[in-house]
Design a protein around this motif. Structure first.
Motif, short mmCIF file in Angstrom:
data_model
loop_
_atom_site.label_atom_id
_atom_site.label_comp_id
_atom_site.label_asym_id
_atom_site.label_seq_id
_atom_site.Cartn_x
_atom_site.Cartn_y
_atom_site.Cartn_z
N GLU A 16 83.19 44.28 43.10
CA GLU A 16 82.28 45.39 42.78
C GLU A 16 82.26 46.41 43.92
OE1 GLU A 16 77.94 45.96 40.74
OE2 GLU A 16 78.18 44.26 42.09
N LYS A 17 82.25 45.92 45.15
CA LYS A 17 82.20 46.80 46.31
C LYS A 17 83.46 47.66 46.41
CE LYS A 17 82.43 46.51 51.37
NZ LYS A 17 82.48 45.57 52.53
N GLU A 19 88.72 41.23 53.03
CA GLU A 19 87.28 41.27 52.79
C GLU A 19 86.75 39.89 52.39
OE1 GLU A 19 84.89 43.61 53.04
OE2 GLU A 19 86.28 45.04 53.94
N GLU A 67 81.33 39.85 44.34
CA GLU A 67 80.68 40.90 45.12
C GLU A 67 81.69 41.89 45.69
OE1 GLU A 67 78.45 38.87 48.10
OE2 GLU A 67 77.07 37.93 46.67
N ILE A 68 82.81 41.37 46.19
CA ILE A 68 83.82 42.22 46.80
C ILE A 68 84.50 43.08 45.73
CG2 ILE A 68 86.06 42.19 47.99
CD1 ILE A 68 84.95 39.62 49.42
#
Length: 223
Positions: A26-27, A66, A23-24
């Motif tokens: 992609e973010k 993150e 997820e990170i």
């Protein structure tokens, strides 16, 4: 085998880490890969690995912070000179490092210069080809294997071969000679004849390794 997405989630302790890392990535638009011994173990059908090594392209500090936040970890242990960060996660040890190249001085096994580089460059600096396999944790190709040095072929043969000339590999970090012996004794690998010759040639380099590191490696061999 070109994708091991199914294997990534067999170990309960690492599931959350992989999902959050994906997820990170992609973010932040930062590519992330699982690398090192855990990849080797997964490909060997072992899920008892005790740590997770993540490699990111460039901004390892931002990615680490993150990821720690996503895992509710307040502390990140920084080794800024090496672009490496440890996250003390209670379920499994996590290390995040930027893809890099390194140079060494003759007096130390610690790099004296670290240069950000490509994923392939990073894999090329590792000890053995069986430990130089990367697995994507990005959502668009989760579980896809990146194996530019043919580590899987060597893993299938159970043979230890260095990505670079072994004289360079062992001169840079002589602890790798003890690691070769450990992998041979504990995992049943055969040591390539060229590596055996290099170990004999580089044996005096063991002197620059601390007693504590040698002892720790011996304990791993005997355990």
């Amino acid at each position: 085998m070109s994708n091991i997405s199914d294997l990534l989630f067999e170990k309960k302790e690492s599931q959350k880490v992989f999902l959050k890392a994906s997820e990170i990535a992609e973010k932040l638009k930062i590519p992330v890969y699982l690398v090192g011994g855990s990849v080797r173990d997964l490909l060997m059908g072992k899920t008892d690995y005790k740590d997770i090594d993540l490699m990111v392209e460039k901004n390892s500090a931002e990615f680490s912070n993150e990821l720690a936040k996503a895992l509710n970890i307040k502390t990140v242990i920084a080794f800024e000179k090496f672009h490496t960060y440890k996250i003390p996660y209670k379920d499994i040890e996590i290390e995040v490092a930027a893809a890099r190249k390194e140079t060494y001085s003759p007096e130390s096994r610690k790099p004296n210069q670290v240069i950000l580089a490509s994923v392939k460059d990073d894999l090329s600096r590792r000890d053995f080809t069986v430990n130089a396999i990367a697995v994507s944790l990005m959502k668009n190709n989760l579980g896809e294997i990146f194996d530019p040095l043919n580590g899987i072929a060597d893993l299938d043969k159970r043979i230890l071969i260095t990505p670079k000339d072994p004289d360079t590999t062992f001169s840079d970090d002589p602890l790798r000679m003890l690691r070769a012996i450990r992998f041979a004794t504990t995992l049943g690998f055969t040591i390539d004849n060229k590596i055996k010759g290099s170990i004999k040639k580089q044996s005096d380099r063991i002197k620059i390794i601390s007693y504590e590191r040698i002892t720790a490696e011996i304990i791993k061999i005997l355990s």
